[in-house]
Design an enzyme around this catalytic site. Structure first.
Site, PDB file in Angstrom:
ATOM      1  N   SER A 110     -43.858 -29.772  44.778  1.00 45.50           N
ATOM      2  CA  SER A 110     -43.039 -30.538  45.726  1.00 45.50           C
ATOM      3  C   SER A 110     -41.602 -30.064  45.826  1.00 45.50           C
ATOM      4  O   SER A 110     -40.863 -30.526  46.694  1.00 45.50           O
ATOM      5  CB  SER A 110     -43.049 -32.020  45.333  1.00 45.50           C
ATOM      6  OG  SER A 110     -44.287 -32.604  45.635  1.00 45.50           O
ATOM      7  N   GLU A 116       0.787  -1.228   0.000  1.00 40.51           N
ATOM      8  CA  GLU A 116       0.000   0.000   0.000  1.00 40.51           C
ATOM      9  C   GLU A 116       0.822   1.283   0.000  1.00 40.51           C
ATOM     10  O   GLU A 116       0.342   2.315  -0.456  1.00 40.51           O
ATOM     11  CB  GLU A 116      -0.940   0.003   1.220  1.00 40.51           C
ATOM     12  CG  GLU A 116      -2.024  -1.062   1.189  1.00 40.51           C
ATOM     13  CD  GLU A 116      -3.056  -0.782   0.114  1.00 40.51           C
ATOM     14  OE1 GLU A 116      -3.301   0.404  -0.199  1.00 40.51           O
ATOM     15  OE2 GLU A 116      -3.624  -1.758  -0.440  1.00 40.51           O
TER      16      GLU A 116
END
Length: 799
Positions: free
Chosen positions: A472, A193
């Site tokens: 329960s 680049e």
């Protein structure tokens, strides 16, 4: 004529004067233009310089807050198998390899070589290390540091990221310092680049000429003419995606010159690597090389290969155009071009170049991170953070939320819920839903949360918000209060399970019956709990006092309930999470452990802001002893009571303690059970509150069983501290060899008096009477028919 001559003479003089006058006017115009240009350019440059100072100098990206699971702590004795360890490593982004590079592991037989990555935890930094771990017999048999060859008491592996909380912008970004970026990525980016990056001052005329020549030869755009500094100015200050105009290009050039004038090259490069745009997932933009490495390869930046580095550099040119998942041919061609540039500039040698050219792209099928894969668990995280962190302070703050989630436990829990509901739906039970909470019994960490039958989909979180009758599941706490009075009650106490009627006042009465429609005479207290006899439980509960039951569950889990007789049989609506908090007291051996999904919060620099994983206070002696007695009774529930199917499922090895629960008309199926390491509470039902035909043992317990068939967990061993074991016949301690003798645990000092076998004393019948229907298979199984009758609509408290 005179006038004409004069005019002609005057015109002649003017003509001779046009040359110098024109030049003077031109110079004036040029100077004016320069003055106007400078007059505009200088203030405009000063304005842009101010912008750079304001926006670049104080560039603070809105970093997402990340939520992490708990770090896997490998220690000798830990229950762990190959499948679970692989699941944990995969979730944390580890990959099979040589076990030398960070984030890799290798295995040979039961020996694992793992190279961990350093990370910050709630108690400070944890350094990377290479460890050798040996698995044997479903446990970790040894942990050794490879470098020092010394055995370790424990080693922690960096955790999996389980969610990301974004800010106003959906930007995924993880900041790195320049020294954390692989050198080949730094040099390779410049080779492709901006080769003259080290020498130019923001603009590179020679680079423009070179890029034009490369692109002309290739017949396409291979190299850009913009310097890295210009690219940074474009994305960081001007913004990505805006229309390319001459004004924008002009501003970009001025910005680049000003950035180069103000900052050194290292600062510019580091900022570039954190800002560069490298991908998109829906509305979520991927910025920076660290986030891109996770997104494309599922790897830490320090762990990517030459070909993967080349692909990242190539994607810079156009993340959408060169998307390797959608356009692998383009991406491969672009990557190979970058490899060629690296080779040409001497960054890689011939052998590495040839190897990398032949290598696959190395991109994962799915992005390496997701915003939120575990919605129910993250929902709990958000709720627990809300007190200290308002929503606007949490998102986009760059925090690290260290949770207690176990990726393997979550995976097993989700799989168990999904598979079990699918099998139950196939039996004409449509629209079933579930809620599950799984915890660590040692410290209160919430390891897994499942909020629906489709765990990955966000929505109503039934693990936290579904309030259903618990039935329960509350009975063990009735008996807990009784056993806390060792001078009156023990596991061997006799309890009357004959029909019972409770006067509620105003002439109303309550006469609950057993689920099987039978009475069982006089039974041991441990059997009344294990077989979930309602009539016996009501008699015990009325002596204990419903007000004490309400006080107990409020103290242990913050559950508010009306202290009426129906509470004894679980007439209270609660969520799986609330019941997990209640059962944590039993599973931890009597400690009051607040459950927490969040262990701590770290700031963007890894420093601890808050911790929530503080050590619980030790259990009081009386609480610990009562919890042990109830645990023994609940182990009896699994071995020979309503949960005995677990033994048939092959889980007897765990010595688990558990309790089934079923609401009226089988609308709600519950199971709460715990081992030496884990507690899980499961609810199964439907959102319409319609009968499902399921009982505690056929719905919730099936999910629990499916989880623990896969989840490695230590067997539950109950300490004998404070207990005195005796053989008992009738109401007396006796010799082990006496006919009909059973062994019970008593609170030390409260065992019954000893009496020899001779002469034998009358013994209450402990076996249930069976009717003629039972002999022909018509009797109903207590395990499958444990249903608590609904109380009166508005029961009146007993005076």
């Amino acid at each position: 004529m005179a006038r004409t001559d004069y005019e002609e003479h005057d015109d002649s003089d003017a003509g001779h004067g046009d040359g110098p006058n024109w030049r003077r006017r031109l110079v004036t115009w040029v100077l004016a233009a320069i003055g106007l240009g400078l007059g505009f350019l200088i203030p405009y440059s000063l304005y842009l310089n101010h912008e750079v100072g304001e926006r670049f100098d104080q560039l603070r990206w809105q970093l997402p807050t990340r939520v992490y699971g708990r770090p896997l702590e490998l220690a000798p004795g830990l229950a762990l198998d190959k499948r679970t360890l692989t699941t944990e490593l995969d979730a944390a982004g580890y990959h099979p390899g040589d076990g030398v590079r960070p984030g890799t592991y290798s295995t040979e037989g039961g020996r694992w070589l793992i190279s961990s990555r350093g990370f910050n935890d709630v108690d400070g930094p944890v350094a990377p290390r290479r460890v050798a771990v040996t698995l044997s017999g479903g446990k970790v048999s040894g942990v050794r540091d490879v470098a020092s060859e010394k055995s370790l008491k424990a080693a922690r592996l960096d955790p999996a990221r389980i969610a990301t909380l974004y800010g106003q912008k959906q930007e995924e970004r993880r900041l790195v310092q320049l020294e954390e970026v692989p050198e080949l990525l730094v040099t390779g980016l410049q080779a492709v680049e901006d080769r003259d990056f080290a020498h130019h001052h923001g603009l590179d005329l020679s680079g423009i000429m070179r890029a034009a020549w490369v692109n002309l030869k290739a017949g396409e755009t291979r190299q850009g003419a913009s310097t890295l500094t210009q690219q940074l100015a474009r994305s960081g200050l001007l913004g990505i995606g805006a229309e390319q105009t001459w004004t924008r290009k002009f501003n970009e050039a001025i910005y680049a010159l000003l950035i180069e004038a103000r900052y050194d090259k290292q600062t510019i490069l580091e900022t570039y690597f954190n800002q560069v745009y490298l991908g998109q997932r829906g509305a979520q933009a991927i910025h920076g090389v660290a986030a891109a490495s996770e997104f494309w390869f599922g790897r830490d930046l320090s762990d990517i290969s030459t070909e993967q580095i080349a692909l990242l550099v190539g994607i810079v040119r156009g993340p959408s155009y060169y998307d390797p998942r959608r356009h692998p041919e383009r991406a491969t061609e672009r990557r190979n071009f970058v490899l060629g540039e690296m080779h040409e500039t001497g960054l890689i040698d011939d052998a590495e170049y040839e190897r990398a050219l032949k290598a696959p792209l190395g991109v994962t099928g799915q992005p390496g991170h997701s915003a939120n894969r575990f919605p129910a668990y993250v929902d709990l995280v958000r709720r627990q953070l809300a007190t200290d962190y308002p929503a606007d302070a949490l998102v986009g703050a760059g925090l690290s939320v260290m949770s207690g989630m176990s990726p393997s436990a979550q995976a097993y829990a989700e799989g168990a819920v999904t598979s079990t509901l699918e099998s139950l739906d196939s039996k004409n039970r449509p629209d079933l839903q579930a809620g599950l909470v799984l915890t660590d019994v040692h410290n209160g960490d919430v390891l897994a949360v499942v909020g629906s039958g489709t765990p990955s989909q966000p929505g109503f979180n039934r693990a936290i918000d579904a309030l259903r009758p618990v039935g329960s599941l509350l009975k063990p706490f009735v008996y807990l209060l009784a056993l806390a009075q060792p001078d009156r009650w023990s596991l061997a106490s006799w309890v009357d399970d004959s029909p019972v009627t409770v006067a509620l006042g105003n002439g109303k009465e309550w006469s609950p019956g057993n689920s099987d429609g039978r009475s069982h005479g006089t039974v041991r207290l441990i059997d009344a709990l294990a077989r979930s006899y309602n009539q016996a439980t009501v008699r015990v509960g009325m002596q204990v006092d419903a007000r004490r039951i309400a006080d107990l569950i409020r103290t242990l889990a913050g559950i508010e309930a009306k202290p009426n007789p129906a509470l004894i049989l679980g007439s209270v609506d609660q969520s799986p999470y609330a019941m997990a908090q209640l059962y944590q007291f039993l599973a931890s051996g009597g400690e009051i452990q607040p459950l927490h999904a969040v262990r701590g919060v770290l700031d963007a620099d890894g420093r601890a802001l808050n911790r929530y994983d503080t050590e619980p206070a030790p259990a009081q002696e009386g609480d610990a002893i009562a919890a042990r007695l109830i645990t023994l009774a609940l182990q009896h529930t699994v071995s020979s009571g309503t949960a005995r199917q677990l033994v048939s499922d092959g889980l007897g090895r765990l010595g688990a303690a558990g309790k089934t629960g079923t609401s009226n008309d089988s609308r709600d199926s519950w199971f709460a059970g715990y081992t030496g390491d884990h507690l899980a509470v499961v609810w199964v039902g439907n959102d319409q509150n319609e009968p499902t035909g399921l009982y505690g043992s056929t719905g919730g317990m099936r999910v629990w069983s499916s989880v623990f068939k896969r989840l490695p967990s230590a067997p539950l061993e109950v300490s004998d501290d404070g207990l005195d074991w005796q053989w008992v016949v009738g109401s007396h301690a006796t010799d082990a060899g006496c006919a009909g003798a059973r062994r019970f645990a008593f609170v030390a000092g409260f065992a019954p008096a000893f009496q020899s076998c001779q002469p034998p004393e009358p013994v209450y019948q402990e076996e249930e009477r069976r009717s003629w229907r039972d002999w022909f298979g018509f009797g109903r199984d207590d395990d499958a028919r444990e249903v608590e009758p609904q109380p009166s609509p508005q029961p009146v408290e007993v005076p």
